[in-house]
Design an enzyme around this catalytic site. Sequence first.
Site, mmCIF file in Angstrom:
data_model
loop_
_atom_site.group_PDB
_atom_site.id
_atom_site.type_symbol
_atom_site.label_atom_id
_atom_site.label_comp_id
_atom_site.label_asym_id
_atom_site.label_seq_id
_atom_site.Cartn_x
_atom_site.Cartn_y
_atom_site.Cartn_z
ATOM 1 N N CYS A 1 0.828 -1.211 0.000
ATOM 2 C CA CYS A 1 0.000 0.000 0.000
ATOM 3 C C CYS A 1 0.866 1.266 0.000
ATOM 4 O O CYS A 1 1.551 1.557 0.993
ATOM 5 C CB CYS A 1 -0.924 -0.032 1.221
ATOM 6 S SG CYS A 1 -1.772 1.514 1.561
ATOM 7 N N CYS B 1 -0.044 3.900 2.700
ATOM 8 C CA CYS B 1 0.383 3.432 4.023
ATOM 9 C C CYS B 1 1.832 3.841 4.286
ATOM 10 O O CYS B 1 2.177 4.284 5.392
ATOM 11 C CB CYS B 1 0.263 1.911 4.117
ATOM 12 S SG CYS B 1 -1.404 1.269 3.912
#
Length: 335
Positions: free
Chosen positions: A32, A35
């Site tokens: 991600c 993230c």
Amino acid sequence: MSTLVNITSKEQFSSLLTSSAIVVADFYADWCGPCKAIAPAYEQLARQLTRPNRITFTKINVDQQQDIAKAYGVTAMPTFIVFERGRPASTVRGADPRKLNEVVQKLASEAGKAESSGEGASGDSSVSGGIGWLGASVPKGYSDITDQVEPKGLELLNRDSAFAQPRTLLDTSKPSALSGGKAKEGSAADWVESDTDEQLMLYVAFQSRLKIHSLHVTSLPPADGDEDDDERPMRPKTIHMYVNRSQVLGFDEAEDIPPVQTVTINPEDWDKKTGTAKIELRFVKFQSVNSLVLFFADGDGESEKLRVDRIRFMGEAGEKREMGKLEKIGDEVGE
């Protein structure tokens, strides 16, 4: 040295929810991009605000801990959930450092005020804070899962209508009987009482499949002399429990169906300060619970009235289910 706690098991996370007043969880994935972008800001918050047993920052890899992610409905990364006293208090979805900082700082400030005023101190069986009042301590490794109750699925048979509605049993406020004064009957009452005799039949449906470890039952009858003996309500004594019923049981029906567990609350089981009894369940019998029937069969005296102020459920919450299909959760084989 990093102050972040990497979660490697569901048991580890449950233990943290019990031991730390506030837990901040970063649900992330290695693949991600957002993230990774917000990770430095999250780490900085952790360095600034981590307090032993008060505020704990964690990271949860959703690919490695899928059960935890499902339990809290995490479907997008990153998702940040702030837990207070074991229950979700705030959620931030997406890489929004400003919003994350705002939510965490607010809760940290509230936790600091509570700590300085002595709220939630060890040795006190009652717990105060943003999630509300608890009459007993949360068992180690588990959390208060009362918020998983579906309010529309509550039914209470033989309730005296002069007192509170069934959902008051799940209220997070401190019972009025512990606040230094007497609540008045009628709309001001924040407890339930039985009507024609001492029995109550409570049906509770849940929003997710639960593992229920124990119950907290709070009952605060008036002191001796405050009412005539015949009118003074009793505390519950015998409770029969039935799991995964599709609807509330009738009183006659319950007499013919073997309960999953029957418990007897003895006088010494009631906490003198909070009026709460902790009821330990046969945990193996309550591993996959969609609904629960509590049959309060009798009380600890000769009155024909029974009183219950609060009920809390302790355990683990599982995957959410579709509440629109509530009527289809019904009786499992063998129940």
